[in-house]
Write a protein that holds these residues in place. Structure first.
Motif, mmCIF file in Angstrom:
data_model
loop_
_atom_site.group_PDB
_atom_site.id
_atom_site.type_symbol
_atom_site.label_atom_id
_atom_site.label_comp_id
_atom_site.label_asym_id
_atom_site.label_seq_id
_atom_site.Cartn_x
_atom_site.Cartn_y
_atom_site.Cartn_z
ATOM 1 N N LEU A 256 0.856 -1.186 0.000
ATOM 2 C CA LEU A 256 0.000 0.000 0.000
ATOM 3 C C LEU A 256 0.891 1.235 0.000
ATOM 4 C CD1 LEU A 256 -2.669 -1.044 2.675
ATOM 5 C CD2 LEU A 256 -2.682 -1.455 0.207
ATOM 6 N N GLU A 257 0.780 2.006 -1.037
ATOM 7 C CA GLU A 257 1.610 3.198 -1.166
ATOM 8 C C GLU A 257 1.109 4.318 -0.243
ATOM 9 O OE1 GLU A 257 4.327 3.247 -2.681
ATOM 10 O OE2 GLU A 257 4.167 1.368 -3.813
ATOM 11 N N PRO A 258 1.984 5.233 0.099
ATOM 12 C CA PRO A 258 1.576 6.370 0.932
ATOM 13 C C PRO A 258 0.440 7.154 0.272
ATOM 14 C CG PRO A 258 3.965 6.267 0.768
ATOM 15 C CD PRO A 258 3.426 5.271 -0.216
ATOM 16 N N ASP A 259 -0.433 7.700 1.102
ATOM 17 C CA ASP A 259 -1.514 8.545 0.590
ATOM 18 C C ASP A 259 -1.702 9.722 1.540
ATOM 19 O OD1 ASP A 259 -2.959 7.589 2.788
ATOM 20 O OD2 ASP A 259 -3.866 5.975 1.618
ATOM 21 N N ASP A 260 -2.785 10.467 1.343
ATOM 22 C CA ASP A 260 -2.997 11.670 2.149
ATOM 23 C C ASP A 260 -3.204 11.354 3.631
ATOM 24 O OD1 ASP A 260 -2.764 13.211 -0.094
ATOM 25 O OD2 ASP A 260 -4.931 13.349 -0.464
ATOM 26 N N LYS A 261 -3.752 10.184 3.918
ATOM 27 C CA LYS A 261 -4.040 9.834 5.306
ATOM 28 C C LYS A 261 -2.855 9.154 5.987
ATOM 29 C CE LYS A 261 -8.136 8.494 6.449
ATOM 30 N NZ LYS A 261 -9.406 7.740 6.589
ATOM 31 N N LYS A 263 1.211 8.458 5.561
ATOM 32 C CA LYS A 263 2.330 9.012 4.805
ATOM 33 C C LYS A 263 3.457 8.023 4.534
ATOM 34 C CE LYS A 263 0.306 13.010 4.961
ATOM 35 N NZ LYS A 263 -0.343 13.574 3.754
ATOM 36 N N ARG A 265 4.681 3.796 3.439
ATOM 37 C CA ARG A 265 4.313 2.562 2.730
ATOM 38 C C ARG A 265 4.009 1.457 3.736
ATOM 39 N NH1 ARG A 265 8.873 1.538 -0.787
ATOM 40 N NH2 ARG A 265 7.866 3.020 -2.218
#
Length: 328
Positions: A256-261, A263, A265
């Motif tokens: 799962l790559e970093p996202d807005d929620k 930060k 991996r």
């Protein structure tokens, strides 16, 4: 259509009665203790014509094709020898006895009729168990994890505090029976017991599979905020039962790559398949009843799945070994 009589009319009896109704068999009689608060409602719901306040009267006055024995957890060992000796095929709810010594006495005294008896360890009959057993027999099994955090406080409130010392026999034996059905006999390599004197509230250790030469990481921390779970770790996959009525197969990892929620991996197990049990009846009860009828009542097939009295003895002995009551 077969005729059944019931000794006991509590929750477990109702689960069996539901299945028999679905199979279009008759319940011709039921017995329970005097002034039972459940027996009239049971008889009405399942259209049972005869009610008894003494199980011996059923044996003397009725001629059912089979018996369902589902009495209180501490009463079975007091009546079951005479029930089995009646020669009527019996499906008996566990625990048969609260010690291996008593169960050995029962088996010895009823040896002539043991082929008529099935013990109610219904987890063997979960829908996905045949597939899991095939995988265990064909793939490289590395280890097993078994977690049994029995909710002892809730169970004691339902019954009485007397059940606490017998919780391994009453509840945990279900999971131990399923374990040994799947992998064969186990021995205890190490067991740490902790808690109050004479009444440990946790058992943690290593069991060892004799057939597969692998460890079983075992923990029974009673009242722990956890779920009952069994995980079978293979070379490339994990088959996990959690909740115990569901089997999830994991293979590989997902990134799962970093996202807005979040930060950073993350990596999580990849779900390959999920198997759930049919909710038409109490899980395992339908297939167990079909097996009981075919193997113990009609005798038209050999019993390769259901729990025998000797199987129940192995589970009882393992419970005693975990408690430290008999040597391993």
């Amino acid at each position: 259509m077969l005729s059944f009589a019931f000794i006991g009319c509590g929750n477990a009896a109702r689960f069996h009665a539901d299945v028999l109704s679905g199979l279009n068999h008759r319940i011709i009689a039921v017995s329970a203790r005097k002034q039972s608060p459940h027996i009239v409602a049971f008889a009405k719901e399942y259209q049972v014509p005869y009610i008894y306040d003494n199980w011996q009267k059923i044996l003397a006055q009725e001629k059912p094709d089979a018996l369902i024995v589902a009495v209180s957890w501490d009463q079975t060992e007091k009546i079951i020898e005479d029930v089995i000796k009646s020669g009527i095929p019996c499906l008996i709810e566990k625990p048969i006895a609260l010690s291996s010594k008593k169960l050995i006495e029962i088996i010895s005294a009823t040896e002539k009729f043991n082929q008529n008896v099935l013990v109610g360890y219904n987890r063997r009959f979960y829908d996905f168990v045949p597939q899991l057993k095939r995988v265990i027999e064909s793939e490289e099994l590395i280890s097993i994890e078994l977690n049994m955090p029995e909710a002892v406080d809730f169970i004691a409130k339902t019954y009485s505090s007397n059940i606490i010392d017998h919780i391994l026999f009453y509840m945990s034996s279900h999971w131990l029976d399923l374990l040994m059905y799947l992998i064969g006999d186990v021995r205890i390599d190490y067991m740490r017991r902790s808690g109050g004197e004479g009444n440990p509230n946790s058992y943690n250790g290593i069991l060892y599979s004799i057939r597969y030469n692998i460890p079983v990481h075992f923990q029974a921390n009673f009242n722990a905020p956890s779920q009952i779970a069994m995980a079978f770790n293979f070379k490339d996959t994990i088959y996990k039962l959690c909740p115990i009525e569901m089997m999830t197969v994991y293979g590989g990892m997902e990134r799962l790559e970093p996202d807005d929620k979040v930060k950073f991996r993350r990596y999580i197990p990849r779900v390959i398949e999920t198997y759930e049990i049919s909710a038409d009846y109490k899980p395992g009860f339908y297939r167990q009843m079909k097996n009981f009828i075919a193997t113990c009542v009609e005798h038209n097939q050999t019993n390769e799945i259901g729990c025998t009295l000797n199987d129940a003895l192995k589970v009882t002995e393992l419970c005693e070994q975990i408690k430290g009551e008999i040597s391993t």
